[in-house]
Design a protein around this motif. Structure first.
Motif, PDB file in Angstrom:
ATOM      1  N   LEU A   1       0.918  -1.012   0.070  1.00 34.43           N
ATOM      2  CA  LEU A   1       0.023  -0.027   0.058  1.00 34.43           C
ATOM      3  C   LEU A   1       1.046   1.476   0.072  1.00 34.43           C
ATOM      4  CD1 LEU A   1      -3.134  -0.915   2.481  1.00 34.43           C
ATOM      5  CD2 LEU A   1      -2.887  -1.041   0.011  1.00 34.43           C
ATOM      6  N   THR A   2       1.913   1.183   0.591  1.00 33.25           N
ATOM      7  CA  THR A   2       2.867   2.464   0.517  1.00 33.25           C
ATOM      8  C   THR A   2       3.418   3.010  -0.814  1.00 33.25           C
ATOM      9  OG1 THR A   2       4.836   0.812   0.763  1.00 33.25           O
ATOM     10  CG2 THR A   2       3.915   1.761   2.877  1.00 33.25           C
ATOM     11  N   LYS A   3       3.334   1.932  -1.620  1.00 31.19           N
ATOM     12  CA  LYS A   3       3.605   2.222  -2.801  1.00 31.19           C
ATOM     13  C   LYS A   3       2.554   2.727  -4.051  1.00 31.19           C
ATOM     14  CE  LYS A   3       7.732  -0.612  -2.808  1.00 31.19           C
ATOM     15  NZ  LYS A   3       8.457  -1.853  -3.277  1.00 31.19           N
ATOM     16  N   GLN A   4       1.300   2.657  -3.427  1.00 32.55           N
ATOM     17  CA  GLN A   4      -0.009   2.818  -4.355  1.00 32.55           C
ATOM     18  C   GLN A   4      -0.525   3.928  -4.069  1.00 32.55           C
ATOM     19  OE1 GLN A   4      -1.292   0.698  -6.333  1.00 32.55           O
ATOM     20  NE2 GLN A   4       0.104  -1.238  -5.807  1.00 32.55           N
ATOM     21  N   PRO A   5      -1.004   4.808  -5.187  1.00 37.05           N
ATOM     22  CA  PRO A   5      -1.957   5.961  -5.043  1.00 37.05           C
ATOM     23  C   PRO A   5      -3.137   5.829  -4.260  1.00 37.05           C
ATOM     24  CG  PRO A   5      -2.392   4.948  -7.016  1.00 37.05           C
ATOM     25  CD  PRO A   5      -1.339   4.146  -6.588  1.00 37.05           C
ATOM     26  N   ASP A   6      -3.290   7.104  -3.545  1.00 40.91           N
ATOM     27  CA  ASP A   6      -4.483   6.937  -2.479  1.00 40.91           C
ATOM     28  C   ASP A   6      -5.362   6.501  -2.972  1.00 40.91           C
ATOM     29  OD1 ASP A   6      -2.853   8.854  -1.315  1.00 40.91           O
ATOM     30  OD2 ASP A   6      -3.846  10.565  -1.817  1.00 40.91           O
ATOM     31  N   GLU A   7      -6.090   6.576  -4.340  1.00 38.26           N
ATOM     32  CA  GLU A   7      -7.421   5.745  -4.829  1.00 38.26           C
ATOM     33  C   GLU A   7      -7.373   4.575  -4.728  1.00 38.26           C
ATOM     34  OE1 GLU A   7      -5.333   8.004  -6.473  1.00 38.26           O
ATOM     35  OE2 GLU A   7      -6.835   9.939  -6.334  1.00 38.26           O
ATOM     36  N   GLU A   8      -6.214   3.639  -4.898  1.00 38.80           N
ATOM     37  CA  GLU A   8      -6.159   2.344  -4.916  1.00 38.80           C
ATOM     38  C   GLU A   8      -6.029   1.773  -3.632  1.00 38.80           C
ATOM     39  OE1 GLU A   8      -5.436  -1.593  -5.849  1.00 38.80           O
ATOM     40  OE2 GLU A   8      -6.281  -0.215  -6.836  1.00 38.80           O
ATOM     41  N   VAL A   9      -5.425   2.447  -2.631  1.00 38.73           N
ATOM     42  CA  VAL A   9      -5.470   2.027  -1.315  1.00 38.73           C
ATOM     43  C   VAL A   9      -6.962   2.288  -0.921  1.00 38.73           C
ATOM     44  CG1 VAL A   9      -4.789   3.037   0.920  1.00 38.73           C
ATOM     45  CG2 VAL A   9      -3.048   3.142  -0.685  1.00 38.73           C
TER      46      VAL A   9
END
Length: 204
Positions: free
Chosen positions: A117-125
């Protein structure tokens, strides 16, 4: 990307004098220091906190952690070894037991990729998190802010934030989520930091 708190303070003080006064009164931003470091533990605490006072939630969560000797660290694997009655025994309601178990299942089968999750954009999180029972938009926003340190999240449906804005800006009535989002435009790209200071203003 995590927030640069010094840059955020300068930006917010320049663009919003009322918020700037709160920032001067409250002091350094401690947004990064609130949530447990382990993301699974942080989400368990979020579930425990739903619709409860901070004191009650902390008591239940402490008892929950006691179920995991010797280090008191909950993990998806450990949670799935517990019976529903064991988890209910520390104070979780029946729905919250199902939320905790569903969270553990999502992590174990990869539907919720906590390390990634640390590497994902806000929307994907947000997408991954709201798929878990009991984790809605507010819980996902709080996780983005406090655990991942994302700088530009505004939990506009939060009652405490509405109350803080009502007081700080001396509005005739408490703002709704729509008005709060409109007001928050001037706080971009540091809406998370603005929200933290507004929450802090309620107690300082």
């Amino acid at each position: 990307m995590k927030a640069d708190y010094a840059a955020a303070r300068r930006h917010l003080m320049r663009t919003d004098p009322k918020l700037g006064a709160i920032i001067k009164r409250v002091g350094p931003c401690e947004l990064h220091a609130v949530a447990p470091k382990d993301p699974f533990e942080a989400l368990c605490l979020t579930i425990a906190s739903q619709q409860l006072s901070t004191k009650a939630a902390d008591t239940i969560f402490r008892r929950f952690c006691d179920l995991f000797p010797p280090d008191r660290r909950p993990s998806p694997e450990r949670v799935m070894t517990l019976t529903d009655d064991q988890i209910r025994g520390v104070g979780f309601s029946r729905p919250k037991v199902s939320f905790i178990k569903d969270l553990a299942a999502h992590v174990l089968d990869g539907r919720l990729d906590l390390p990634g999750l640390t590497k994902q954009p806000d929307e994907e999180v947000m997408r991954q998190m709201v798929a878990v029972k009991g984790i809605g938009r507010w819980s996902a926003e709080v996780f983005l802010m406090f655990r991942l340190g994302r700088p530009d999240i505004l939990p506009a449906d939060d009652l405490g934030l509405m109350t803080a804005v009502h007081r700080a800006y001396k509005l005739r009535k408490r703002p709704d989520a729509k008005r709060l989002r409109k007001m928050g435009e001037k706080w971009k790209p540091y809406r998370s930091v603005a929200a933290w200071y507004l929450w802090a203003s309620l107690s300082k």
